[in-house]
Write a protein that holds these residues in place. Structure first.
Motif, short mmCIF file in Angstrom:
data_model
loop_
_atom_site.label_atom_id
_atom_site.label_comp_id
_atom_site.label_asym_id
_atom_site.label_seq_id
_atom_site.Cartn_x
_atom_site.Cartn_y
_atom_site.Cartn_z
N THR A 44 0.84 -1.20 0.00
CA THR A 44 0.00 0.00 0.00
C THR A 44 0.87 1.25 0.00
N ALA A 45 1.91 1.19 0.86
CA ALA A 45 2.82 2.32 0.90
C ALA A 45 3.47 2.53 -0.45
N GLY A 46 3.81 1.41 -1.13
CA GLY A 46 4.40 1.51 -2.46
C GLY A 46 3.46 2.21 -3.43
N ALA A 47 2.18 1.87 -3.34
CA ALA A 47 1.20 2.52 -4.22
C ALA A 47 1.17 4.01 -3.97
N LEU A 48 1.20 4.39 -2.69
CA LEU A 48 1.18 5.81 -2.36
C LEU A 48 2.44 6.50 -2.86
N VAL A 49 3.56 5.78 -2.80
CA VAL A 49 4.81 6.36 -3.29
C VAL A 49 4.72 6.63 -4.78
N LEU A 50 4.09 5.72 -5.48
CA LEU A 50 3.90 5.94 -6.91
C LEU A 50 3.13 7.23 -7.15
N ASN A 67 -2.69 11.91 8.45
CA ASN A 67 -1.46 12.15 9.22
C ASN A 67 -0.88 10.79 9.56
N TYR A 68 0.23 10.46 8.87
CA TYR A 68 0.73 9.08 8.96
C TYR A 68 1.30 8.74 10.33
N ARG A 69 1.71 9.78 11.07
CA ARG A 69 2.21 9.49 12.42
C ARG A 69 1.07 9.04 13.32
N ASP A 118 -3.24 -8.12 12.92
CA ASP A 118 -2.55 -7.93 11.64
C ASP A 118 -2.90 -6.58 11.04
N LEU A 119 -4.14 -6.16 11.27
CA LEU A 119 -4.55 -4.83 10.79
C LEU A 119 -3.69 -3.77 11.46
N GLY A 120 -3.42 -3.97 12.74
CA GLY A 120 -2.53 -3.06 13.45
C GLY A 120 -1.16 -3.01 12.79
N VAL A 121 -0.64 -4.20 12.48
CA VAL A 121 0.67 -4.26 11.83
C VAL A 121 0.62 -3.51 10.51
N TYR A 122 -0.45 -3.75 9.77
CA TYR A 122 -0.63 -3.12 8.46
C TYR A 122 -0.59 -1.60 8.58
N LEU A 123 -1.39 -1.07 9.52
CA LEU A 123 -1.46 0.38 9.67
C LEU A 123 -0.11 0.95 10.09
N VAL A 124 0.57 0.26 11.00
CA VAL A 124 1.88 0.75 11.45
C VAL A 124 2.84 0.79 10.27
N VAL A 125 2.83 -0.28 9.46
CA VAL A 125 3.79 -0.32 8.36
C VAL A 125 3.51 0.79 7.36
N VAL A 126 2.24 0.99 7.01
CA VAL A 126 1.91 2.08 6.09
C VAL A 126 2.34 3.41 6.70
N GLY A 127 1.97 3.60 7.97
CA GLY A 127 2.29 4.87 8.64
C GLY A 127 3.78 5.12 8.67
N VAL A 128 4.52 4.08 9.05
CA VAL A 128 5.97 4.24 9.19
C VAL A 128 6.59 4.56 7.84
N MET A 130 5.32 5.76 5.11
CA MET A 130 4.94 7.05 4.55
C MET A 130 5.56 8.20 5.35
N THR A 131 5.64 8.03 6.68
CA THR A 131 6.28 9.07 7.48
C THR A 131 7.71 9.27 7.03
N ILE A 132 8.42 8.15 6.86
CA ILE A 132 9.83 8.27 6.50
C ILE A 132 9.97 8.92 5.14
N ILE A 133 9.19 8.44 4.17
CA ILE A 133 9.36 8.95 2.82
C ILE A 133 8.96 10.41 2.72
N GLN A 134 7.85 10.74 3.37
CA GLN A 134 7.41 12.14 3.33
C GLN A 134 8.41 13.06 3.99
N THR A 135 8.89 12.64 5.17
CA THR A 135 9.81 13.53 5.88
C THR A 135 11.06 13.77 5.07
N ILE A 136 11.59 12.67 4.50
CA ILE A 136 12.81 12.86 3.72
C ILE A 136 12.52 13.67 2.47
#
Lengths: 140, 802
Positions: A44-50, A67-69, A118-128, A130-136
């Motif tokens: 999902t994060a990859g899709a958003l990066v695209l 707000n991904y955080r 697993d949904l929790g894991v999913y949300l954390v991974v997307v959030g993390v 996207m936070t990293i990519i956006q911040t950088i």
């Protein structure tokens, strides 16, 4: 000024949904086939990066005002919530429950509290991610 | 908690109240509030005299750490009581004196009296504790409060130096004493002194006996300023004079004496104890009196004089311990030495206390303590002169002062060493009376210097800061009391001291000599008849007068000693070298370069693992359990090797990043090959993300320093990396060949569907069987992302401020 990236933008409009669908499929299939929250979230994060590549950060945050955080925090809450919920049923922390239910249209289906975890894991991974990519990306 | 315990800790409790008195009653000198306490304690302890006289011992126990055998056992016997009376009695006089000595307006009185009371309580605790650990705790508290008192005028550099020096030396001794205490505990299983004394015969045969003896003596010698640890005492003279009078003449420096006396029944069975205590004491006596003569500062003279007198008492205790080798009291030659030690201990406290106070008065009224500036004060300070004369003549051992009596007994004790026929004393015994006599001559000389250079001679008003005049009455009371004691003890030694204090103290030092009903019959004579001791004293006076008068002629003897061979130089050098040495040592490996630290870490890693492999004989290669190697594995392995190795030889960073990506993708191919689809998926995506991040980093590198060079070749790096690779390979091979148990994975295979309702075993393990790990792994991810966010955003915010 940006050059006119009409092909890229159009292609991504089509591809985006396929990727998101695939990532959702992988997320839900995780308990039975390869996949799960982690890889689903990454896709999902990859899709958003695209999207970010095709447009720019401002446009994307206008389309998807997340707000991904906070999303990371919610994901952690989901994971801890499912784990801690077990305590109320007098079983040890992180004991999952599951059951098979007959739904009118979908037929017999198994529901599992591990999916919420697993949904929790999913949300954390997307959030993390996207936070990293956006911040950088926003960094000068 | 009995009244006795309360009496011991009363000064510590009272110390809490002192600052309140100081803040609330600014118009009254804080000392007046403190003064009643030592007087009350003195009266309280005085009431014990009748008890100890009949050889009874008062023991009161207060549980502290009963499971470890550490309890606050207060024990009042002859020796403890003697010290307790000295501490409280002289404490009261010193507090009275300090009221007039320290000015109400200028000094931080609350600090002074808090430290002084801490010291008083600690000292009472040392002499009245039966438990060695409790005694050690109080012992360190005396070091600590003495440190605070020496550094009382902390704005002076010399005070701080003196305080640090005394702290380092006494704490060094205190710690080795703790070692000795622990060794004693290992031998006897008890911390109680009375208990340990009953097991003295067990201790002497133990292999730990000698180490324990040396450790304990180190503690006693450092505290009591014995050679070569005496160097802290002259520097401690930077303290206010009441402190010097109290700590550095009458009480703290006698803690070591107390320790030696207290443990004599334990250690004196062995000849080493006798030798060490007696010979260190006699040499300290000589060295202290010899060094005192060359001093020009009044307090330094007194400091070295204290050192030498402590040596005298110490040597007497050493010789007196020989009496334990006789059975019974009849015909026992060496009891007189111990008697002399106790007697001189009391005498020294009286005359040295008064001398310090006299010097304090001179300092206070003239502004200097330098004898080269002083002189002719006789007419200005007649009372002070009288007091100084009494103190100094007693110190020199002249009649009719108490010093005469104890010095005669000291000579007797030293002469009896000649008759000692055990522990090979016969060969060197002659040194003892000779050193004792020479030291007495020097004692005589510096005592005369102290009196006559200060009070007679030419009056030099131009060198003095103030116009001298007699001290106020309040300042004179304490030295007058002490000086009167000096004379009274000479005339009535037996009715005052022998039965009441000395005899009970002797029975605590030499308990095995007595049967239950017996007591020591101490009788001190002013007149012995014409015996060698008297002639020795006459000789001391004759030679002493001669040498004092010709002092300017032979003074240059002291210049013969090389300046840079003194013990102080040695101490300073040692402290400096310890500092620069440890600095250099730290600097040599903490060089700030991460490369070096990695070299240490990896070298340690290689060495420790290689040694473990070698010593455990663990290296083994077992091929029975290996799977067959297919062609794909070989191809992929070749691919990944080419990728990894070419990273090292790549010229640009860009190609390194891309090669690293290729390695990552090959790894995911390996996952595919080894049937791990979840891992392969994750590895693919993560590898893409991290390569992208590497490219971002690469893009952001500053232009100026961007060097497109190859990694430089370094031999150490090569050796260490090859070593790490080799050792890890060896361990992996051995670990694979040494499998002792079958895997637990069978459980997961069987139960993934049964118990967790899933078919993807990896995912079920991640979220169900071992979901706890996953919970914290996602927490790690969250922290990492917030960390990145924080680093970048915070930096941006600061840049905007500039």
């Amino acid at each position: 000024m940006r050059s006119n990236n009409i092909i890229l933008e159009t292609a991504i409009k089509v591809i985006l949904f396929i990727i998101v669908l695939f990532s959702v499929y992988i997320f839900f299939a995780g308990h039975y086939y390869p996949g799960g929250g982690f890889i689903g979230g990454l896709m999902t994060a990859g899709a958003l990066v695209l999207l970010l590549i095709a447009y720019d950060i401002k446009t994307v945050s206008m389309i998807l005002p997340f707000n991904y955080r906070i999303m990371t925090g919610i994901g952690l809450l989901f994971a801890i919530g499912t784990s801690a919920g077990a305590i109320f049923f007098n079983v040890p922390f992180l004991t999952h429950a599951f059951g098979h239910i007959d739904l009118p249209i979908l037929g017999e289906i198994s529901l599992h509290t591990a999916t919420i975890f697993d949904l929790g894991v999913y949300l954390v991974v997307v959030g993390v991610s996207m936070t990293i990519i956006q911040t950088i990306g926003e960094d000068e | 908690m009995s009244l006795l315990h309360l009496a011991i800790v009363a000064p510590l409790i009272f110390a809490i109240l002192v600052p309140f008195f100081y803040k609330s009653f600014r118009r009254i000198h804080t000392g007046w509030f403190v003064l009643p306490l030592p007087i009350l304690l003195f009266i309280y302890f005085f009431s014990f005299i009748s008890t100890t006289k009949s050889k009874e011992v008062v023991m009161k126990t207060l549980d502290w750490i009963p499971t470890l055998g550490i309890n606050f056992t207060a024990k009042v016997d002859g020796l403890g009581l003697l010290f307790a009376l000295l501490i409280t009695g002289i404490g009261a006089l010193v507090v009275l004196y300090s009221i007039y000595y320290l000015s109400k307006g200028k000094e931080k009185l609350h600090n002074f009296y808090v430290y002084l009371l801490l010291f008083m309580g600690a000292m009472l605790g040392v002499v009245l504790s039966d438990n060695l650990i409790v005694m050690y705790a109080f012992w360190e508290l005396t070091s600590f409060s003495s440190f605070l008192l020496i550094g009382y005028w902390y704005h002076r550099e010399k005070s701080r130096y003196g305080a640090q020096k005394s702290m380092l030396i006494t704490v060094f001794g205190g710690l080795s004493m703790l070692g000795g205490i622990i060794l004693l505990y290992l031998m006897t299983g008890s911390f109680s002194i009375s208990e340990i004394i009953t097991q003295a015969d067990v201790i002497v045969t133990s292999p730990l006996f000698i180490p324990a003896l040396i450790c304990i003596l180190l503690g006693a010698f450092t505290k009591s300023a014995q050679f070569p640890f005496h160097i802290w005492l002259p520097d401690a003279m930077e303290a206010p004079t009441p402190v010097s009078a109290y700590l550095h003449s009458a009480t703290m420096v006698k803690a070591g004496i107390y320790l030696v006396a207290r443990l004599t029944p334990v250690f004196a069975v062995d000849g080493l104890w006798l030798w060490l205590v007696a010979s260190f004491g006699i040499f300290t006596l000589f060295w202290g009196s010899f060094s005192a003569v060359k001093q020009t500062d009044l307090k330094s003279i007194l400091a070295f004089s204290t050192v030498s007198q402590l040596g005298l008492i110490m040597s007497l205790l050493g010789v007196g311990a020989a009496s334990l080798h006789y059975v019974g009291l009849d015909d026992n030659l060496y009891v007189v030495a111990t008697t002399a030690a106790i007697f001189h201990l009391i005498n020294h406290a009286t005359f040295k206390g008064s001398l310090f106070m006299v010097v304090g008065i001179v300092d206070h009224e003239t502004g200097t303590r330098d004898i080269r500036k002083l002189g002719g004060l006789l007419h200005f300070m007649p009372i002070t002169f009288t007091l100084a004369m009494i103190g100094a003549f007693s110190m020199a051992g002249l009649p009719p002062f108490n010093g005469f009596l104890s010095k005669e007994m000291f000579f007797t004790g030293m002469l009896r060493v000649l008759e000692m026929d055990f522990f090979s004393f016969d060969s060197f015994a002659i040194l003892f009376p000779i050193l004792a006599w020479v030291a007495s001559v020097f004692t005589f000389i510096y005592s005369m210097i102290l009196v006559f250079k200060t009070f007679t001679g030419k009056y030099q008003p131009e060198k003095l800061e103030k116009k001298p005049h007699e001290a106020p009455l309040g300042m004179l009371i304490s030295p007058i009391i002490l000086a009167s004691l000096v004379i009274i003890i000479f005339f009535f030694p037996n009715s005052l001291l022998s039965d009441n204090l000395i005899s009970p103290a002797l029975s605590s030092i030499l308990p095995s000599l007595l049967t239950d009903e017996e007591g020591f019959m101490v009788h001190i004579y002013q007149w012995h008849g014409f015996n060698p001791e008297l002639f020795m004293t006459l000789g001391v006076i004759a030679v002493g007068v001669l040498l004092y008068l010709t002092l300017p002629k032979w003074r240059r003897v002291y210049d013969l000693f090389p300046e840079n061979l003194t013990l102080n130089r040695f101490y300073d050098g040692a402290v400096n070298r310890a500092q620069t040495g440890s600095f250099k040592f730290t600097k040599s490996f903490m060089n700030g370069s991460i490369r070096s630290y990695l070299v240490y870490i990896f070298t340690f890693f290689i060495v420790i693992l290689a040694t473990a492999l070698f010593y455990k004989n663990a290296f083994k290669v077992d091929t029975t359990n290996l799977a067959s190697i297919g062609v794909y594995e070989v191809l992929l392995a070749l691919l990944i090797m080419i990728g990894a190795v070419s990273i090292l030889f790549a010229k640009t960073r860009l190609s390194q990043i891309i090669l690293l990506g290729s390695v990552g993708y090959t790894v995911s191919l390996f996952y595919v090959l080894f049937r791990a689809p979840d891992l392969a998926l994750t590895q693919l995506v993560i590898e893409s993300v991290s390569v992208a991040l590497f490219l971002v980093c690469f893009y952001h590198l500053p232009k100026l320093r961007r060097e497109e060079t190859r990694i430089r070749f370094k031999l150490t790096n090569a050796i260490i990396s090859v070593g790490v690779g080799a050792i890890v390979t060896l361990i992996a091979l051995s670990a694979h060949s040494n499998k002792f148990f079958s895997s637990i994975s069978q459980y997961y295979i069987e139960n993934t569907y049964e118990k967790a309702a899933g078919k993807n075993m990896v995912n079920v393990i991640l979220v169900d069987f071992r979901g706890f790990d996953t919970l914290f792994e996602i927490t790690v991810l969250a922290i990492a992302s917030l960390g990145i966010y924080g680093m970048i955003k915070l930096r941006l915010a600061r840049r905007e401020e500039d």
